[in-house]
Design a protein around this motif. Structure first.
Motif, short mmCIF file in Angstrom:
data_model
loop_
_atom_site.label_atom_id
_atom_site.label_comp_id
_atom_site.label_asym_id
_atom_site.label_seq_id
_atom_site.Cartn_x
_atom_site.Cartn_y
_atom_site.Cartn_z
N GLY A 183 30.55 116.22 0.62
CA GLY A 183 29.08 115.48 1.07
C GLY A 183 29.28 115.25 2.56
O GLY A 183 30.00 115.57 3.17
N TYR A 184 28.44 114.00 2.88
CA TYR A 184 28.43 113.52 4.13
C TYR A 184 29.69 112.92 4.69
O TYR A 184 29.84 112.69 5.86
N GLY A 185 30.70 112.45 3.67
CA GLY A 185 31.70 111.84 3.97
C GLY A 185 32.10 110.36 3.75
O GLY A 185 32.95 109.81 3.99
N GLY A 186 31.01 109.82 3.11
CA GLY A 186 31.04 108.28 2.73
C GLY A 186 31.71 107.98 1.36
O GLY A 186 32.20 106.81 1.39
N GLY A 187 31.93 108.89 0.65
CA GLY A 187 32.64 108.63 -0.37
C GLY A 187 31.73 107.88 -1.58
O GLY A 187 32.10 107.40 -2.32
N PHE A 188 30.39 108.06 -1.26
CA PHE A 188 29.22 107.28 -2.12
C PHE A 188 29.54 107.85 -3.54
O PHE A 188 29.48 107.02 -4.60
N TYR A 189 29.24 108.99 -3.70
CA TYR A 189 29.33 109.62 -5.11
C TYR A 189 30.51 109.64 -5.76
O TYR A 189 30.63 109.45 -6.90
N ASP A 190 31.65 109.70 -5.00
CA ASP A 190 33.01 109.67 -5.62
C ASP A 190 33.09 108.19 -6.37
O ASP A 190 33.68 107.92 -7.56
N ARG A 191 32.77 107.28 -5.51
CA ARG A 191 32.93 105.70 -6.28
C ARG A 191 31.85 105.51 -7.39
O ARG A 191 32.16 105.14 -8.26
N PHE A 192 30.59 106.18 -7.18
CA PHE A 192 29.63 106.11 -8.06
C PHE A 192 30.11 106.82 -9.62
O PHE A 192 30.05 106.10 -10.63
N LEU A 193 30.58 108.11 -9.25
CA LEU A 193 30.97 108.99 -10.42
C LEU A 193 32.23 108.34 -11.36
O LEU A 193 32.13 108.42 -12.48
N ALA A 194 32.99 107.53 -10.33
CA ALA A 194 34.22 106.78 -11.00
C ALA A 194 33.90 105.84 -11.75
O ALA A 194 34.35 105.60 -12.92
N ARG A 195 32.55 105.33 -11.95
CA ARG A 195 32.03 104.25 -12.80
C ARG A 195 31.09 104.67 -13.71
O ARG A 195 30.94 103.92 -14.57
N CYS A 196 31.15 106.07 -13.97
CA CYS A 196 30.26 106.59 -14.99
C CYS A 196 31.34 106.77 -16.01
O CYS A 196 32.57 106.85 -15.80
#
Ligand SMILES: Nc1nc2c(c(=O)[nH]1)N(C=O)[C@@H](CNc1ccc(C(=O)N[C@@H](CCC(=O)O)C(=O)O)cc1)CN2
Ligand SMILES: Nc1ncnc2c1ncn2[C@@H]1O[C@H](COP(=O)(O)OP(=O)(O)OP(=O)(O)O)[C@@H](O)[C@H]1O
Length: 190
Positions: A137-150
Protein backbone atom coordinates in the motif's frame (compact mmCIF):
# COMPACT_ATOMS: atom_id res chain seq x y z
CA UNK A 1 11.21 -6.67 -5.98
CA UNK A 2 10.95 -4.86 -2.65
CA UNK A 3 7.88 -3.00 -1.36
CA UNK A 4 9.65 0.34 -1.87
CA UNK A 5 10.51 -0.47 -5.50
CA UNK A 6 7.02 -1.79 -6.23
CA UNK A 7 5.34 1.19 -4.54
CA UNK A 8 7.28 3.64 -6.71
CA UNK A 9 6.61 1.70 -9.92
CA UNK A 10 2.86 1.17 -9.36
CA UNK A 11 2.21 4.73 -8.08
CA UNK A 12 3.65 5.87 -11.39
CA UNK A 13 1.68 3.31 -13.45
CA UNK A 14 -1.52 4.38 -11.73
CA UNK A 15 -0.84 8.08 -12.27
CA UNK A 16 -0.53 7.44 -16.01
CA UNK A 17 -4.10 6.11 -16.29
CA UNK A 18 -6.86 8.38 -17.57
CA UNK A 19 -9.74 8.84 -15.09
CA UNK A 20 -12.09 7.29 -17.69
CA UNK A 21 -9.91 4.15 -17.75
CA UNK A 22 -9.95 3.91 -13.92
CA UNK A 23 -13.72 4.32 -14.09
CA UNK A 24 -14.18 1.43 -16.56
CA UNK A 25 -11.81 -0.85 -14.60
CA UNK A 26 -13.51 0.09 -11.31
CA UNK A 27 -16.89 -0.98 -12.70
CA UNK A 28 -15.50 -4.35 -13.87
CA UNK A 29 -13.95 -4.95 -10.42
CA UNK A 30 -17.09 -3.91 -8.56
CA UNK A 31 -19.33 -6.27 -10.58
CA UNK A 32 -17.03 -9.18 -9.64
CA UNK A 33 -16.99 -8.04 -6.03
CA UNK A 34 -20.79 -7.89 -5.85
CA UNK A 35 -20.96 -11.49 -7.17
CA UNK A 36 -18.48 -12.64 -4.51
CA UNK A 37 -20.38 -10.88 -1.70
CA UNK A 38 -23.72 -12.36 -2.84
CA UNK A 39 -22.41 -15.91 -2.25
CA UNK A 40 -22.10 -15.36 1.49
CA UNK A 41 -23.27 -11.89 2.54
CA UNK A 42 -21.22 -10.52 5.43
CA UNK A 43 -22.83 -8.91 8.50
CA UNK A 44 -20.32 -6.00 8.56
CA UNK A 45 -18.42 -5.16 5.37
CA UNK A 46 -15.57 -2.65 5.69
CA UNK A 47 -15.11 -0.55 2.53
CA UNK A 48 -12.53 2.17 1.87
CA UNK A 49 -13.82 5.39 0.31
CA UNK A 50 -11.66 6.14 -2.75
CA UNK A 51 -9.14 8.98 -3.11
CA UNK A 52 -10.30 9.74 -6.65
CA UNK A 53 -7.53 12.29 -7.32
CA UNK A 54 -5.01 9.41 -6.76
CA UNK A 55 -6.82 7.20 -9.33
CA UNK A 56 -7.92 4.76 -6.62
CA UNK A 57 -10.58 2.20 -7.51
CA UNK A 58 -14.08 3.60 -7.02
CA UNK A 59 -16.12 1.62 -4.46
CA UNK A 60 -19.36 3.60 -4.51
CA UNK A 61 -21.27 1.17 -6.79
CA UNK A 62 -20.66 -1.65 -4.29
CA UNK A 63 -21.76 0.55 -1.41
CA UNK A 64 -24.97 1.54 -3.21
CA UNK A 65 -25.64 -2.08 -4.15
CA UNK A 66 -25.39 -3.15 -0.51
CA UNK A 67 -27.52 -0.27 0.78
CA UNK A 68 -30.36 -0.99 -1.61
CA UNK A 69 -30.13 -4.77 -2.26
CA UNK A 70 -28.42 -6.45 0.71
CA UNK A 71 -30.25 -5.38 3.89
CA UNK A 72 -28.47 -8.09 5.91
CA UNK A 73 -25.11 -6.32 5.38
CA UNK A 74 -24.00 -3.16 7.20
CA UNK A 75 -21.38 -0.98 5.49
CA UNK A 76 -18.48 0.19 7.66
CA UNK A 77 -15.78 2.73 6.82
CA UNK A 78 -12.96 4.53 8.62
CA UNK A 79 -11.78 7.80 9.99
CA UNK A 80 -7.97 7.67 9.78
CA UNK A 81 -5.91 8.97 12.70
CA UNK A 82 -2.61 9.71 10.90
CA UNK A 83 -0.85 10.68 14.15
CA UNK A 84 -1.61 7.43 15.95
CA UNK A 85 -1.57 5.41 12.67
CA UNK A 86 -4.94 3.83 13.37
CA UNK A 87 -8.25 3.51 11.55
CA UNK A 88 -11.41 4.14 13.62
CA UNK A 89 -14.48 2.43 12.19
CA UNK A 90 -18.05 3.74 11.82
CA UNK A 91 -21.26 2.65 10.09
CA UNK A 92 -21.75 4.21 6.64
CA UNK A 93 -25.44 4.87 5.85
CA UNK A 94 -27.10 6.82 3.02
CA UNK A 95 -27.60 9.76 5.40
CA UNK A 96 -24.08 9.73 6.92
CA UNK A 97 -22.49 13.20 6.78
CA UNK A 98 -19.13 12.96 4.97
CA UNK A 99 -16.17 15.32 4.94
CA UNK A 100 -12.93 15.18 2.93
CA UNK A 101 -9.70 15.09 4.98
CA UNK A 102 -6.42 16.68 3.88
CA UNK A 103 -5.36 13.48 2.01
CA UNK A 104 -8.54 13.52 -0.10
CA UNK A 105 -10.15 10.65 1.85
CA UNK A 106 -13.88 11.06 2.40
CA UNK A 107 -14.70 10.29 6.03
CA UNK A 108 -17.86 10.01 8.13
CA UNK A 109 -18.30 12.84 10.59
CA UNK A 110 -18.79 10.67 13.67
CA UNK A 111 -21.78 8.32 13.80
CA UNK A 112 -22.08 4.78 15.18
CA UNK A 113 -18.70 3.20 16.05
CA UNK A 114 -18.19 -0.45 15.01
CA UNK A 115 -15.91 -2.80 16.99
CA UNK A 116 -13.16 -4.43 14.87
CA UNK A 117 -14.24 -7.89 16.11
CA UNK A 118 -17.62 -7.51 14.36
CA UNK A 119 -16.16 -6.89 10.90
CA UNK A 120 -16.31 -10.11 8.90
CA UNK A 121 -15.18 -8.89 5.47
CA UNK A 122 -12.75 -6.10 4.45
CA UNK A 123 -12.22 -4.61 0.99
CA UNK A 124 -8.54 -3.67 0.95
CA UNK A 125 -6.96 -0.89 -1.18
CA UNK A 126 -3.51 -1.57 -2.60
CA UNK A 127 -0.93 -0.52 -5.16
CA UNK A 128 0.17 -4.04 -6.02
CA UNK A 129 -0.09 -7.66 -4.80
CA UNK A 130 1.84 -10.88 -5.34
CA UNK A 131 0.95 -14.46 -6.21
CA UNK A 132 0.96 -15.37 -2.50
CA UNK A 133 -1.64 -12.76 -1.55
CA UNK A 134 0.73 -10.21 0.02
CA UNK A 135 0.17 -6.55 -0.78
CA UNK A 136 1.90 -3.17 -0.99
CA UNK A 137 0.00 0.00 0.00
CA UNK A 138 1.13 3.58 0.56
CA UNK A 139 3.48 2.38 3.30
CA UNK A 140 1.81 3.61 6.47
CA UNK A 141 1.00 0.13 7.76
CA UNK A 142 -2.61 1.24 8.41
CA UNK A 143 -4.23 -1.87 6.96
CA UNK A 144 -1.72 -4.22 8.60
CA UNK A 145 -2.61 -2.73 11.99
CA UNK A 146 -6.35 -2.80 11.27
CA UNK A 147 -6.42 -6.37 9.87
CA UNK A 148 -4.43 -7.59 12.88
CA UNK A 149 -7.34 -6.48 15.10
CA UNK A 150 -9.98 -8.32 13.03
CA UNK A 151 -10.73 -12.02 13.62
CA UNK A 152 -8.69 -14.72 11.83
CA UNK A 153 -11.90 -15.64 9.96
CA UNK A 154 -12.38 -12.11 8.53
CA UNK A 155 -12.21 -12.20 4.72
CA UNK A 156 -9.75 -9.77 3.16
CA UNK A 157 -10.44 -8.97 -0.46
CA UNK A 158 -7.92 -6.79 -2.26
CA UNK A 159 -8.90 -4.81 -5.33
CA UNK A 160 -6.24 -4.10 -7.95
CA UNK A 161 -6.04 -2.34 -11.30
CA UNK A 162 -2.99 -4.49 -12.16
CA UNK A 163 -2.19 -8.22 -12.37
CA UNK A 164 -0.09 -9.77 -9.55
CA UNK A 165 3.71 -9.70 -9.43
CA UNK A 166 5.46 -13.01 -8.71
CA UNK A 167 6.85 -12.08 -5.29
CA UNK A 168 7.13 -9.17 -2.86
CA UNK A 169 10.63 -9.97 -1.57
CA UNK A 170 10.60 -8.17 1.80
CA UNK A 171 7.35 -9.16 3.54
CA UNK A 172 7.65 -9.10 7.34
CA UNK A 173 5.85 -10.48 10.41
CA UNK A 174 3.31 -7.62 10.32
CA UNK A 175 2.09 -8.30 6.78
CA UNK A 176 -1.30 -10.03 6.70
CA UNK A 177 -2.05 -11.80 3.40
CA UNK A 178 -5.28 -11.29 1.46
CA UNK A 179 -7.81 -14.12 1.13
CA UNK A 180 -8.86 -12.92 -2.36
CA UNK A 181 -7.83 -10.29 -4.86
CA UNK A 182 -10.02 -8.96 -7.67
CA UNK A 183 -8.60 -7.38 -10.83
CA UNK A 184 -10.68 -6.17 -13.81
CA UNK A 185 -10.29 -9.61 -15.44
CA UNK A 186 -9.66 -12.18 -12.65
CA UNK A 187 -10.57 -13.17 -9.11
CA UNK A 188 -7.56 -14.71 -7.31
CA UNK A 189 -8.17 -16.92 -4.27
CA UNK A 190 -5.32 -17.47 -1.80
N1 LIG B 1 -9.07 5.31 0.22
C1 LIG B 1 -8.12 4.93 1.05
N2 LIG B 1 -8.27 5.09 2.36
C2 LIG B 1 -7.27 4.71 3.21
C3 LIG B 1 -6.08 4.15 2.73
C4 LIG B 1 -5.94 3.96 1.31
O1 LIG B 1 -4.95 3.43 0.80
N3 LIG B 1 -6.98 4.38 0.52
N4 LIG B 1 -5.08 3.82 3.61
C5 LIG B 1 -4.19 2.77 3.45
O2 LIG B 1 -3.30 2.55 4.17
C6 LIG B 1 -5.04 4.57 4.88
C7 LIG B 1 -4.59 6.00 4.63
N5 LIG B 1 -3.27 6.08 4.14
C8 LIG B 1 -2.81 6.98 3.19
C9 LIG B 1 -1.44 7.12 3.01
C10 LIG B 1 -0.94 7.97 2.03
C11 LIG B 1 -1.80 8.69 1.21
C12 LIG B 1 -1.28 9.54 0.09
O3 LIG B 1 -2.01 10.30 -0.52
N6 LIG B 1 0.01 9.37 -0.26
C13 LIG B 1 0.82 9.95 -1.28
C14 LIG B 1 0.14 10.24 -2.58
C15 LIG B 1 -0.09 9.01 -3.38
C16 LIG B 1 -0.21 9.27 -4.88
O4 LIG B 1 0.53 10.07 -5.41
O5 LIG B 1 -1.04 8.59 -5.54
C17 LIG B 1 1.61 11.15 -0.72
O6 LIG B 1 2.32 10.90 0.23
O7 LIG B 1 1.52 12.25 -1.25
C18 LIG B 1 -3.14 8.54 1.39
C19 LIG B 1 -3.65 7.68 2.37
C20 LIG B 1 -6.42 4.50 5.47
N7 LIG B 1 -7.44 4.93 4.53
N1 LIG C 1 0.69 -4.29 13.49
C1 LIG C 1 1.75 -3.46 13.40
N2 LIG C 1 2.36 -2.98 14.49
C2 LIG C 1 3.43 -2.17 14.37
N3 LIG C 1 3.99 -1.80 13.21
C3 LIG C 1 3.42 -2.25 12.08
C4 LIG C 1 2.27 -3.09 12.12
N4 LIG C 1 1.91 -3.36 10.85
C5 LIG C 1 2.80 -2.72 10.06
N5 LIG C 1 3.71 -2.07 10.78
C6 LIG C 1 4.84 -1.27 10.24
O1 LIG C 1 4.35 -0.27 9.35
C7 LIG C 1 5.29 0.01 8.33
C8 LIG C 1 4.66 0.04 6.96
O2 LIG C 1 4.27 -1.25 6.55
P1 LIG C 1 4.05 -1.62 5.00
O3 LIG C 1 5.18 -1.12 4.18
O4 LIG C 1 3.71 -3.08 4.92
O5 LIG C 1 2.76 -0.71 4.68
P2 LIG C 1 1.63 -0.87 3.60
O6 LIG C 1 0.94 -2.17 3.81
O7 LIG C 1 2.20 -0.59 2.26
O8 LIG C 1 0.68 0.36 4.02
P3 LIG C 1 -0.91 0.48 4.24
O9 LIG C 1 -1.36 -0.70 5.07
O10 LIG C 1 -1.04 1.79 4.99
O11 LIG C 1 -1.54 0.49 2.90
C9 LIG C 1 6.38 -1.06 8.44
O12 LIG C 1 7.51 -0.46 9.04
C10 LIG C 1 5.75 -2.11 9.33
O13 LIG C 1 6.72 -2.84 10.06
Amino acid sequence: MTKTELRKYYLNQRKKLAPQEVNTQSTAIQLKLIELLKDKPPAYLHVFLPILKNNEIDTWQVIQHIWYNMPQTQVVTSVTDFKRKVMLNYLLKPDTVLIENSWGITEPQGGTPVADALIDWVIVPLLCFDQHGYRVGYGGGFYDRFLARCTPKTKKTGVSLFSPVALISDTDQYDIPLSHCITPTETYIF
